[in-house]
Design an enzyme around this catalytic site. Structure first.
Site, PDB file in Angstrom:
ATOM      1  N   GLY A  42      41.145  37.159  27.756  1.00 40.15           N
ATOM      2  CA  GLY A  42      41.816  36.250  27.961  1.00 40.15           C
ATOM      3  C   GLY A  42      41.807  35.515  26.416  1.00 40.15           C
ATOM      4  O   GLY A  42      41.232  35.475  25.710  1.00 40.15           O
ATOM      5  N   ASN A 117      34.382  34.328  35.519  1.00 40.28           N
ATOM      6  CA  ASN A 117      34.876  35.223  35.462  1.00 40.28           C
ATOM      7  C   ASN A 117      35.447  36.251  36.559  1.00 40.28           C
ATOM      8  O   ASN A 117      34.719  36.530  37.445  1.00 40.28           O
ATOM      9  CB  ASN A 117      34.732  36.855  34.230  1.00 40.28           C
ATOM     10  CG  ASN A 117      35.909  37.862  34.917  1.00 40.28           C
ATOM     11  OD1 ASN A 117      35.247  38.912  34.221  1.00 40.28           O
ATOM     12  ND2 ASN A 117      36.561  37.797  34.702  1.00 40.28           N
ATOM     13  N   GLY A 118      36.184  35.818  37.658  1.00 43.98           N
ATOM     14  CA  GLY A 118      37.192  36.612  38.436  1.00 43.98           C
ATOM     15  C   GLY A 118      37.694  35.757  39.059  1.00 43.98           C
ATOM     16  O   GLY A 118      38.348  34.284  38.954  1.00 43.98           O
ATOM     17  N   TYR A 261      41.796  50.143  31.696  1.00 46.70           N
ATOM     18  CA  TYR A 261      42.507  49.906  30.937  1.00 46.70           C
ATOM     19  C   TYR A 261      41.184  48.239  30.616  1.00 46.70           C
ATOM     20  O   TYR A 261      42.258  48.115  29.194  1.00 46.70           O
ATOM     21  CB  TYR A 261      43.857  48.843  31.649  1.00 46.70           C
ATOM     22  CG  TYR A 261      44.509  48.481  30.815  1.00 46.70           C
ATOM     23  CD1 TYR A 261      45.626  48.300  29.729  1.00 46.70           C
ATOM     24  CD2 TYR A 261      44.646  46.520  31.018  1.00 46.70           C
ATOM     25  CE1 TYR A 261      46.124  48.106  28.709  1.00 46.70           C
ATOM     26  CE2 TYR A 261      45.566  45.684  30.452  1.00 46.70           C
ATOM     27  CZ  TYR A 261      46.046  46.195  28.987  1.00 46.70           C
ATOM     28  OH  TYR A 261      46.629  46.006  28.147  1.00 46.70           O
TER      29      TYR A 261
END
Ligand code: SF4
Length: 489
Positions: A42, A117-118, A261
């Protein structure tokens, strides 16, 4: 603004990284270092909240960790032995600062800070209901729903109120929360987003990836299990932590794209070395999709481990055919339209002397819109490549993600619009092929994908979403994403 990072712009983007430490002398300084190692998750905003035993302190800012948290004065303003932090991808602009995490609220039970996070996939419905009952939201972030659910819960203790809130939310979450009593870390019942636990002396740490432990010198203990909730009372050592399993036994489905990734190759994700898995993916790709070529060339940087695996398995030499400049930022003020097209070469350039007259096989991790792949193939042809073959280290990305990953709407995904033949024509390669879904599972040490109970979330490849998507209807995904972007502006 002209992007100089074309090879990263056409990617799915992880939206957040989180880090927390309890029981450290320099908690906020450690969090700043940990967030720095998570910057790839981020890059638009960062924040840290600390607890000094009496008060919470927060600093949140747009931009990178470096530049905002490498300042002594800022760190001195975040005193205490516990701190948590967050890096975020978000729409740019000052109005987004209210969405930068950790979010904080004074509840009846005391202060409560949360880094998430999510993505909560029923947040819109919950938010409407909360607003109807009188809640006043300070941000447009889905995470704030958790705070309001905790505040309104009928349970007595903060932990029970928190669990009550978790039981009402759907989707993906890895959370690090701070209260006056201590730190709470938890992962959704499917473990879609990653979260790991570590130790540094008597301090206990949590992070999205183990690489954040490496930079602060901490030892990786284990992954937080899917559906596990860990309470670290202030001053607790590892043996004092309390484990809760509010959802009972769960069937884990962590995000498979972390291995493809998102995570850094030097991280351990759910027990596997990301680097080793990516090499195994490349080897599997070579077995499934061989090609006669002179060189295997990675698309930097994400294609490198898979290209090494492809080269080792195929026996074709690995070479650096695209050279990356390390002396340029993500963007560059473009001086005029005439040089706009030159921008892509500021960061990446073809290794012309190597490529000229050669048959090359390019390895990339994924194709999203396909615009980047087209530019790379063109760059190779302009450099004189005799043949350009493209091999992709994952199956075609056909579906959007609703679990905290920035995905273009489904209709913009190249694999949604075209079959592999059409995609090959679009990117102008001599050949194009993808890793199979079972091949991806094999690289992760599985025999194949278990179709009844898949071992991972792989919805962006298969469309098999592991949770209900209350706020979303995939057939209207474009509209829904607009709705989402309204929420974060
Ligand atoms: Fe990961 Fe794809 Fe699932 Fe999103 S849909 S959580 S990117 S595997």
């Amino acid at each position: 603004m002209l992007t100089t990072n074309p090879f990263d712009d056409d990617k799915l983007r992880e939206e957040c990284g989180i880090f927390g430490i309890s029981g450290a002398d320099t908690a906020s300084a450690s969090v700043a270092l940990g967030l720095h190692a998570l910057q790839h998750r981020g890059q638009e905003a960062a924040g840290i909240t600390s607890w000094d035993g009496e008060r919470f302190h927060t600093h949140r800012a747009m931009g990178h960790v470096a530049g905002n948290f490498d300042n002594d004065e800022v760190i001195r303003g975040l005193p205490g032995h516990s701190a948590c932090g967050h890096v975020r991808y978000a729409t740019t602009g000052e109005t987004s600062l209210r969405n930068v995490q950790p979010l904080y609220a004074d509840l009846a039970s005391g202060g409560f800070a949360v880094a998430h996070n999510g993505n909560i996939s029923n947040a819109l419905r919950l938010r409407k209901e909360l607003v109807r009952r009188g809640s006043i939201f300070q941000s447009t972030s889905d995470t704030e729903v958790i705070i309001h659910l905790v505040a309104r819960s009928d349970y007595r203790t903060l932990l029970d109120r928190f669990i009550d809130a978790l039981k009402q939310i759907e989707g993906a979450y890895a959370l690090i929360c701070m209260t006056p009593e201590g730190m709470i870390a938890c992962r959704d019942p499917l473990g879609i987003r990653p979260l790991v636990m570590g130790r540094l002396g008597d301090s206990i740490l949590f992070a999205s990836e183990t690489v954040a432990f490496d930079v602060v010198g901490a030892e990786f203990i284990r992954s937080v299990e899917p559906g596990e909730l860990i309470v670290v009372p202030n001053g607790a050592k590892v043996e004092d932590i309390r484990i809760h399993r509010p959802f009972g036994e769960t069937h884990a489905r962590p995000c498979i794209f972390e291995h493809v990734y998102f995570s850094r190759p030097d991280s351990i994700v759910d027990g596997s070395s990301v680097y080793s898995v990516r090499k195994a993916i490349g080897a599997q790709l070579a077995l499934e999709n061989p090609v006669d070529a002179d060189y295997v060339i990675p698309v930097p940087d994400s294609g490198v481990p898979a290209a090494i695996g492809y080269a080792q398995e195929s026996g074709i030499p690995f070479e650096l055919g695209i050279i990356r400049s390390h002396y340029i930022g993500r963007t560059f003020i473009q001086p005029g339209d005439k040089v706009r097209h030159l921008g892509v070469k500021l960061k990446h350039n073809a290794n012309r002397a190597l490529i000229k007259g050669k048959r090359i096989v390019l390895i990339d991790d994924s194709i999203v819109r396909g615009t980047t792949s087209l530019k790379i193939v063109q760059m190779m042809r302009e450099a004189g490549a005799a043949e350009v073959h493209m091999r992709i280290a994952s199956p075609p990305t056909k579906h959007s993600c609703f679990y905290g990953v920035d995905t273009p709407e489904r209709t913009k995904l190249l694999a949604h619009k075209l079959d592999v033949g059409g995609m090959r024509e679009f990117i102008q390669a001599d050949s194009l092929s993808f890793l199979s879904i079972d091949g991806l599972y094999k690289a992760l040490g599985e025999q194949h994908r278990a179709d009844v109970h898949p071992q991972y979330c792989d919805a962006c490849f298969t469309g098999d979403y592991p949770t209900t998507l209350t706020d979303y209807d995939e057939s209207q995904v474009g509209d829904q994403l607009e709705l989402l972007s309204e929420r974060v502006v």
